[in-house]
Design a protein around this motif. Structure first.
Motif, PDB file in Angstrom:
ATOM      1  N   LYS A 121       0.482   3.853   1.785  1.00 30.38           N
ATOM      2  CA  LYS A 121       0.661   4.355   3.137  1.00 30.38           C
ATOM      3  C   LYS A 121       0.754   3.186   4.114  1.00 30.38           C
ATOM      4  CE  LYS A 121      -2.170   7.989   4.022  1.00 30.38           C
ATOM      5  NZ  LYS A 121      -3.475   8.700   3.917  1.00 30.38           N
TER       6      LYS A 121
ATOM      7  N   ASN B 158      -6.601   4.172   1.388  1.00 25.54           N
ATOM      8  CA  ASN B 158      -6.630   4.233   2.853  1.00 25.54           C
ATOM      9  C   ASN B 158      -8.045   4.519   3.331  1.00 25.54           C
ATOM     10  OD1 ASN B 158      -4.986   6.479   5.282  1.00 25.54           O
ATOM     11  ND2 ASN B 158      -5.941   4.503   5.601  1.00 25.54           N
TER      12      ASN B 158
ATOM     13  N   GLY C 281      -3.019   2.964   8.091  1.00 22.94           N
ATOM     14  CA  GLY C 281      -2.418   3.775   7.036  1.00 22.94           C
ATOM     15  C   GLY C 281      -1.905   5.105   7.521  1.00 22.94           C
TER      16      GLY C 281
ATOM     17  N   ASP D  53      -8.499   1.781  10.114  1.00 20.25           N
ATOM     18  CA  ASP D  53      -7.678   2.727   9.353  1.00 20.25           C
ATOM     19  C   ASP D  53      -6.782   1.970   8.361  1.00 20.25           C
ATOM     20  OD1 ASP D  53      -6.051   5.084   8.784  1.00 20.25           O
ATOM     21  OD2 ASP D  53      -4.614   4.330  10.272  1.00 20.25           O
TER      22      ASP D  53
ATOM     23  N   SER E 224       0.850  -1.191   0.000  1.00 18.48           N
ATOM     24  CA  SER E 224       0.000   0.000   0.000  1.00 18.48           C
ATOM     25  C   SER E 224       0.884   1.239   0.000  1.00 18.48           C
ATOM     26  CB  SER E 224      -0.923   0.000   1.223  1.00 18.48           C
ATOM     27  OG  SER E 224      -0.187  -0.207   2.419  1.00 18.48           O
TER      28      SER E 224
ATOM     29  N   ALA F 294      -5.177   0.263   4.939  1.00 17.08           N
ATOM     30  CA  ALA F 294      -4.856   0.766   3.600  1.00 17.08           C
ATOM     31  C   ALA F 294      -4.423  -0.401   2.721  1.00 17.08           C
ATOM     32  CB  ALA F 294      -3.740   1.812   3.656  1.00 17.08           C
TER      33      ALA F 294
END
Lengths: 458, 458
Positions: free
Chosen positions: A184, B372, B409, B336, A182, B338
């Motif tokens: 992030k 994300n 993320g 959260d 990913s 991602a």
């Protein structure tokens, strides 16, 4: 156990890799630095992560030092074989494991060359941005281990910025996976970045997930601008770097380098100019080029040329081969300092002043937009003269640090530049480096003495 | 020594900072998470690096746990005061030490807010790119310690990408300087990145050198596109992210969130759309907007709107306040995760399917271009129901990891999400984290139990 018994044990342990001894090892001992290679106890040519894991478990068990190497294109002696140490070559791990153009990443083994990865990315209108001068043969693993730079760093960042996940074999043979696919990720520490640029002192990279970026589109124009003095050229660079649109590439060569290049392969460079800037503009139009001409002339450029082909950049890329062909490889001492772009005039003035004072030839090429200079300092084979050349390299590094910069912008410390560590780091910083090293390589078997200057246990 | 004698000793030791005890501590105990704060032994409101150094030397000497905090805008409980621990507030260290527009960096103390830094940069036509939702009050130090994200990450990277040097006080009070002001630096390990996102477990940041970027110029157009199902919206995102020109911002809100926002503050969002994409295009023209419209409609958008003001983005920014106003703050569990952008359709389909199966309200907003998601999972105050909501958050995190992504993320693990560590890391990765932690904080006094789940010595 004798060394030959130990090596026999290692041979038994390797799942798939090749073990080389004696004369067969020679292609895997040197690199592109002027350093002298030692004689390793053996060379493992790894084929799989399991080979590297087995080799490191063996080395750890027997307290044997390990030097990992990619294609041997480094110039700071990071990959030089060491006496009695095991060399692990990643050069045969050349699989492109996956390529995901839709999410712009690729998963590659460490032996894939930079140019091969960039070529594959190109077939999807993407590119792998980091482009060290040795990209034709440099391996992804080696460039990650050294956090290599290049011309396109100016607009796309360094190798570290292109790495999102790694498979790393730790000193004791355990296999660590860092990062994610990913864009992030904030779970835990940024271990990926910890290994990037650690020059083989913390682990051996056996797979990398790297980011690809859209290949820049639009009109490409290269330009060159010649200046009567280096300070004017550096001031022009500083102003370009304040603008909203930075060029894709912005390089500087000094008079000495221009003449070496012209002697080596005539390229139309101005032999009389104290400094020549060479740049690449992408996506602009005629007015973009004219704005660049105006800026250069405003800073005193005595000539300006634009072209729609790569011959100007090709001339820049001949700098290192020209230096080598002119015997600079024998005695030269390389400085690789970097400063904030606005401080480049001061750093270059310092180099000019010191080389004049010592009556010593210094050839400068610079990734000017990044404030990263490469100064090749000539020296004879005389020990004292070589020592004075090293002193000059240290003074340039010291000056760069005083200007807010670094002792090495992209070449790394390797085995040849550990004298710069005391310039780069105070005692607390050295201690923290040593603590991190001890945490991940408690026996000190990985690249002992290199990169951060921590000696091994033997 | 009694705790009050210890605190008296600390008071004597502080060069300039304030020491708060008892009731005066209350503004410095909570954060923006639903977690419950403990009662610290004292709060140091630091004014200088020397204060932080003295406080940590004291804490280290007496084996007292330390929680560092910025503005308390974190949502994972990283800054919650802990029982008996010392809290160190950096909120009053608010000096902008230097700003260098010519080299595009600023040196700031940790208490400077993100918006204040961005405003200062703006006066030089530059910007500080990271823009967490809490940017009006979030401190630079806190956002570095958590590697905060935001809307502009899509085009400018996360907080880590904006940090080039740090001053960090180590667990024993020693002061470490990492990084350089130059754009490139490969001397030693990337210690700067090691501290960014380490959530106060490795040291306390007391100064930061951060990169500024040119403020994007050109025509700004915001757009929204409404979709009959989330999968179509996510597929449109995936296609946008394959294009050469990514938008400056690309966000997604689901039907639940859109209705919460409209109830909170009418913003013209389509209450019936399963998903609405909101984006910002900079530097394009009418044809850029039309290309975006075509792409969205090709993927099934039922409406598309463009505007030359910020009201669409403002609607997106109301998501968190709207959730809070609707009582979601009481029992909600935040996810959260991602994933790579092309896997967003799968992740969102999983969230929809699981929330439907459990008949549980889940409100999703996403930094869609970055893959994300923020999923607010509703739960009653019933212990079993809350436990099932946590189970769902874990399953979403597990799914994200299976899709190549991460459990968090941008919000971090903090003190509230350590249950996700076993999903994010295998045993080797956990061990490496613990080894790095032990190397830098051997007594385990810094943020014990948080971020990487290593308990302290007490």
């Amino acid at each position: 156990m004798t060394m030959s018994a130990l090596v026999a044990e290692l041979r038994e342990t390797l799942p798939t890799g090749h073990l080389l001894v004696d004369g067969d090892m020679s292609p895997f001992t040197t690199d592109s630095s002027p350093g002298v290679a030692g004689t390793p106890c053996a060379v493992v040519v790894a084929i799989t992560t399991a080979d590297v894991s087995a080799a490191l478990a063996w080395a750890s068990r027997h307290d044997i030092a390990v030097v990992a190497r990619g294609a041997g294109t480094g110039v700071s002696g990071g990959a030089l074989a060491a006496d009695g140490a095991l060399t692990i070559s990643l050069a045969r791990m050349t699989d492109v494991v996956e390529i995901h153009p839709e999410d712009r990443f690729a998963v590659v083994q460490p032996g894939v060359t930079v140019d091969e990865l960039d070529r594959l990315a190109g077939s999807h209108e993407l590119m792998y941005a980091p482009d060290p001068a040795s990209s034709a043969t440099a391996s992804i693993g080696g460039t990650i281990a050294t956090n290599a730079g290049g011309l396109r760093c100016l607009s796309h960042g360094v190798t570290a910025d292109a790495v999102s996940a790694l498979t790393v074999v730790l000193a004791d043979g355990r296999v660590l996976h860092t990062g994610t696919r990913s864009r992030k990720n904030v779970a835990g520490y940024d271990l990926t970045r910890l290994f990037v640029g650690s020059e083989g002192t913390l682990g051996v990279i056996t797979e990398a997930t790297v980011r690809l970026v859209p290949r820049p589109r639009g009109n490409q124009v290269t330009f060159s601008a010649s200046f009567p003095d280096l300070t004017s050229a550096a001031r022009a660079v500083s102003e370009v770097m304040r603008g909203a649109q930075t060029p894709e590439i912005l390089e500087l060569i000094d008079r000495t380098t221009a003449n070496l290049i012209e002697d080596f392969s005539p390229s139309g460079l101005n032999r009389d100019a104290a400094g020549t800037l060479i740049g690449l503009l992408i996506g602009g139009d005629a007015s973009t080029t004219e704005l660049m001409r105006d800026l250069m002339e405003h800073h005193g450029a005595i000539s300006f040329a634009a072209a729609d082909d790569d011959h100007l950049l090709d001339a820049r890329k001949k700098a290192f081969p020209a230096l080598e062909a002119n015997g600079m490889g024998v005695g030269w001492v390389a400085s690789d300092s970097a400063v904030p772009p606005s401080r480049l005039p001061e750093l270059l003035a310092f180099v000019e002043q010191e080389s004049a004072r010592e009556k010593r030839t210094v050839a400068v090429v610079a990734h000017a937009g990044d404030g990263n200079i490469h100064a090749a300092i000539s020296a004879s084979s005389d020990v004292d003269d070589m020592s004075r050349a090293h002193d000059l390299a240290q003074r340039i590094a010291q000056k760069a640090v005083e200007l807010g910069g670094t002792v090495t912008g992209e070449h790394g410390i390797g085995s040849l530049k550990t004298d710069l560590l005391d310039i780069a780091f105070d005692e607390v910083a050295r201690n923290v480096h040593h603590a991190v090293k001890a945490a991940l390589d408690p026996k000190g078997i990985l690249a002992p003495g290199r990169a951060i200057g921590v000696a091994g246990t033997r």
